[in-house]
Design a protein around this motif. Sequence first.
Motif, mmCIF file in Angstrom:
data_model
loop_
_atom_site.group_PDB
_atom_site.id
_atom_site.type_symbol
_atom_site.label_atom_id
_atom_site.label_comp_id
_atom_site.label_asym_id
_atom_site.label_seq_id
_atom_site.Cartn_x
_atom_site.Cartn_y
_atom_site.Cartn_z
ATOM 1 N N GLU A 18 34.402 57.501 5.268
ATOM 2 C CA GLU A 18 34.727 56.011 5.121
ATOM 3 C C GLU A 18 35.047 55.502 6.117
ATOM 4 O OE1 GLU A 18 34.099 54.251 2.554
ATOM 5 O OE2 GLU A 18 33.756 55.598 1.104
ATOM 6 N N ASP A 19 35.135 54.295 6.382
ATOM 7 C CA ASP A 19 35.268 53.626 7.637
ATOM 8 C C ASP A 19 36.457 52.194 7.543
ATOM 9 O OD1 ASP A 19 32.117 51.923 8.031
ATOM 10 O OD2 ASP A 19 33.679 51.631 6.479
ATOM 11 N N HIS A 20 36.185 51.470 8.508
ATOM 12 C CA HIS A 20 37.279 50.152 8.298
ATOM 13 C C HIS A 20 37.026 49.332 7.248
ATOM 14 C CE1 HIS A 20 37.659 50.761 12.733
ATOM 15 N NE2 HIS A 20 36.417 51.043 12.874
ATOM 16 N N THR A 21 35.850 49.544 6.712
ATOM 17 C CA THR A 21 35.729 48.591 5.234
ATOM 18 C C THR A 21 36.901 49.084 4.330
ATOM 19 O OG1 THR A 21 33.382 49.022 5.707
ATOM 20 C CG2 THR A 21 33.997 48.034 3.497
ATOM 21 N N VAL A 22 37.160 50.248 4.234
ATOM 22 C CA VAL A 22 37.959 50.754 3.365
ATOM 23 C C VAL A 22 39.409 50.876 3.876
ATOM 24 C CG1 VAL A 22 38.705 52.826 1.873
ATOM 25 C CG2 VAL A 22 36.306 52.027 1.864
ATOM 26 N N ASN B 1 40.824 49.181 6.722
ATOM 27 C CA ASN B 1 41.655 48.274 6.692
ATOM 28 C C ASN B 1 42.304 47.578 5.536
ATOM 29 O OD1 ASN B 1 42.735 46.402 8.379
ATOM 30 N ND2 ASN B 1 40.956 45.046 8.465
ATOM 31 N N LEU B 2 41.262 47.500 4.425
ATOM 32 C CA LEU B 2 41.620 47.209 3.173
ATOM 33 C C LEU B 2 42.965 47.771 2.611
ATOM 34 C CD1 LEU B 2 40.093 44.866 1.541
ATOM 35 C CD2 LEU B 2 38.546 46.799 0.624
ATOM 36 N N ARG C 256 44.954 49.800 3.953
ATOM 37 C CA ARG C 256 46.162 49.203 4.911
ATOM 38 C C ARG C 256 46.942 48.146 4.576
ATOM 39 N NH1 ARG C 256 47.199 45.988 9.228
ATOM 40 N NH2 ARG C 256 45.527 45.145 8.652
ATOM 41 N N MET C 257 46.186 46.928 4.634
ATOM 42 C CA MET C 257 46.449 45.506 4.219
ATOM 43 C C MET C 257 47.127 45.857 2.783
ATOM 44 S SD MET C 257 44.911 42.153 2.798
ATOM 45 C CE MET C 257 44.558 43.406 1.435
ATOM 46 N N GLN C 258 46.635 46.269 1.791
ATOM 47 C CA GLN C 258 47.153 46.142 0.319
ATOM 48 C C GLN C 258 48.577 46.982 0.450
ATOM 49 O OE1 GLN C 258 45.871 44.600 -1.950
ATOM 50 N NE2 GLN C 258 47.774 44.824 -2.947
ATOM 51 N N LEU D 216 50.578 47.529 3.178
ATOM 52 C CA LEU D 216 51.602 46.821 3.453
ATOM 53 C C LEU D 216 52.349 45.640 2.633
ATOM 54 C CD1 LEU D 216 50.279 46.167 7.134
ATOM 55 C CD2 LEU D 216 52.401 47.285 6.664
ATOM 56 N N GLN D 217 51.588 45.073 1.823
ATOM 57 C CA GLN D 217 52.128 44.224 0.808
ATOM 58 C C GLN D 217 53.113 44.716 -0.165
ATOM 59 O OE1 GLN D 217 48.388 42.055 -0.075
ATOM 60 N NE2 GLN D 217 48.506 40.846 1.581
ATOM 61 N N VAL E 259 45.127 51.227 -4.340
ATOM 62 C CA VAL E 259 43.638 51.602 -4.209
ATOM 63 C C VAL E 259 43.309 50.797 -5.723
ATOM 64 C CG1 VAL E 259 41.709 53.019 -4.863
ATOM 65 C CG2 VAL E 259 43.716 53.749 -3.134
ATOM 66 N N VAL F 93 43.391 47.080 -5.282
ATOM 67 C CA VAL F 93 42.214 46.586 -4.361
ATOM 68 C C VAL F 93 41.038 46.256 -5.410
ATOM 69 C CG1 VAL F 93 40.711 47.097 -2.642
ATOM 70 C CG2 VAL F 93 43.051 46.978 -2.135
ATOM 71 N N GLU G 108 52.092 40.230 6.481
ATOM 72 C CA GLU G 108 51.838 40.641 5.254
ATOM 73 C C GLU G 108 53.157 41.193 4.484
ATOM 74 O OE1 GLU G 108 49.287 43.366 6.840
ATOM 75 O OE2 GLU G 108 47.634 41.887 6.619
ATOM 76 N N PRO H 177 56.372 41.989 2.599
ATOM 77 C CA PRO H 177 57.044 41.328 1.316
ATOM 78 C C PRO H 177 58.340 40.560 1.715
ATOM 79 C CG PRO H 177 56.458 43.649 0.572
ATOM 80 C CD PRO H 177 56.207 43.492 2.309
ATOM 81 N N PRO I 288 41.009 41.354 5.519
ATOM 82 C CA PRO I 288 40.197 42.370 5.358
ATOM 83 C C PRO I 288 39.415 42.445 4.196
ATOM 84 C CG PRO I 288 42.694 42.711 5.999
ATOM 85 C CD PRO I 288 42.512 41.555 5.913
ATOM 86 N N ARG J 121 31.253 43.662 5.490
ATOM 87 C CA ARG J 121 30.331 44.844 6.161
ATOM 88 C C ARG J 121 29.630 45.569 5.050
ATOM 89 N NH1 ARG J 121 33.332 47.718 10.477
ATOM 90 N NH2 ARG J 121 33.023 49.508 9.387
ATOM 91 N N ARG K 105 24.035 51.180 7.068
ATOM 92 C CA ARG K 105 24.818 52.217 7.913
ATOM 93 C C ARG K 105 24.090 53.269 8.640
ATOM 94 N NH1 ARG K 105 29.884 54.712 4.412
ATOM 95 N NH2 ARG K 105 30.780 55.998 6.139
#
Lengths: 122, 391
Positions: free
Chosen positions: A38-42, A44-45, A47-49, A51-52, A91, A94, B55, B57, B100, B107, B247
């Motif tokens: 897997e790569d940034h697609t997953v 970064n997603l 990671r962001m989730q 952090l929230q 996961v 998302v 981000e 909370p 993201p 992507r 890809r």
Amino acid sequence: MNVPDRFDYIVVPDGVPKVREEKDTKLVNASTFIIEREDHTVGNLLRMQLLQDPRVRFAAYKLPHPLLPQLHVKVQAKEGSSPLDVMQDAVSTVGKEFEILGAKFEEEMRRKGEGEEHDRML
Amino acid sequence: LAPPCAARLCGSSAMARGSKAPEGTSASELPAAVARQRQFVDCGPDAPVNTSSIEHPDAFAAYGIDNAFHLEEFKKNMRITIVHRNEEEIVFDIQGVTAPMANALRRILLAEVPTVAIENVFILNNTSVIQDEVLAHRLGLVPLNADPDLFEYRRAGEEPTQDDTAVMRLVVSCLPKENADPNAPPEERYEHAHVTAADLEWIPQGNQEERFGDRPLAPLHPDILLAKLRPGQRIELEAHCEKGVGRTHAKWSPVSTAYYRMHPEVVIEETIEGESASRLVETCPMDVFDIEDLGAGKTRARVAQPRSCTLCRECVRHKEWRNKIKLLRKRDHFIFSVESTGVYDPVRLVRTALSLLIRKCEYHIDAVRSAASEDNEEGGAEDEEMEEESS
């Protein structure tokens, strides 16, 4: 001669788990999830989730080396939660977000009076 | 001078995430500067500032504002608007999502929606000036009208079968035309002086005739020029078409491109009037600004079409307006442009990309769960392993 099989970059080989958790030896309540192919697609997603989520103290991702088709996501959870719990929730959340996105897209398509005719190819 | 949109910033529904206060506290409003930083990326006169989103909370806990993510709020605030659509492309706005998420969609559109393209080329004769490998490369880039759902992936090392490979043949000889006008261009004087995608011929294998007989395999754009020939030159080759994703190689990308830009926000912080205003309106190449007539001969500049802003920064290049105009981008508002190569209808492209993303998430839910159960079972054993590895 040294070129790996193209599928090696996409398909996880037999015996290798898609996701592996390695508990961090230096931090309390932290682990690194090693996700294959897997790569940034997953990354970064996720990671962001993460952090929230208020239960997360630390979350980051990296692709350790461009030649290795691997993603590392490091998570540290606060007391009361585990990195695994938090990761599972991230996961699934998302996934739900994108389901909502898909539903809203369909809603908008219906609102505009278009529908199934776009399922045709070409 | 308070920015005219300060009030709007805090109450805007797009960034209303977490505007309700946690129990027991009362929410006060964020200072204008913080609210602006939260909602917009500041594209300064030279370079962007504040590019990362906030981000955490508890980021605004001091103001009693809850910044955590809540699925119901997301569902309420997220909005999709289709702006423009035709057979080739679709332009739509997504509001209420994070960068993201938008990037993940982009992507997937570029790299993980499958198509069918020429992969292996067996050249029997090539006396043209185009080298074998160059010709093979060009053939690979030709978009084909094959439905990827009807194909399976061919694993490396496996013999091609009717389920994973389509065969096309290209046999072209260049010969002089009789009675040709010697002054005419070569394409008219010779037969097959220009080898185009139209010259590719599908050779159905096995049950392929039945499976896609009603829509025979052919290039989507028959006028793609592959090679140029002169009399006596000949190309004879067999090409195998396979399913793949962007890809692996960009030839398999189903979009000519897919991109997004963030919705611009242009703010005039200090009034620009009269002569200066008219000049500003002239300077902007995208007609973002317009003149507001205040009566009694007074005019003022106003922002008319922020959406058209391309961030050329002409309006802030000049000292006259440099500190008076702010160029911003809305953090959660993305204008997506998806242009298909023709294999997929643009709407189906977006649908496929979204379902791929959802499937990816589901796959990971299961994968993380198995990482969990392995972990629980092995317990102590895994810790030992870890110690070995780290020493």
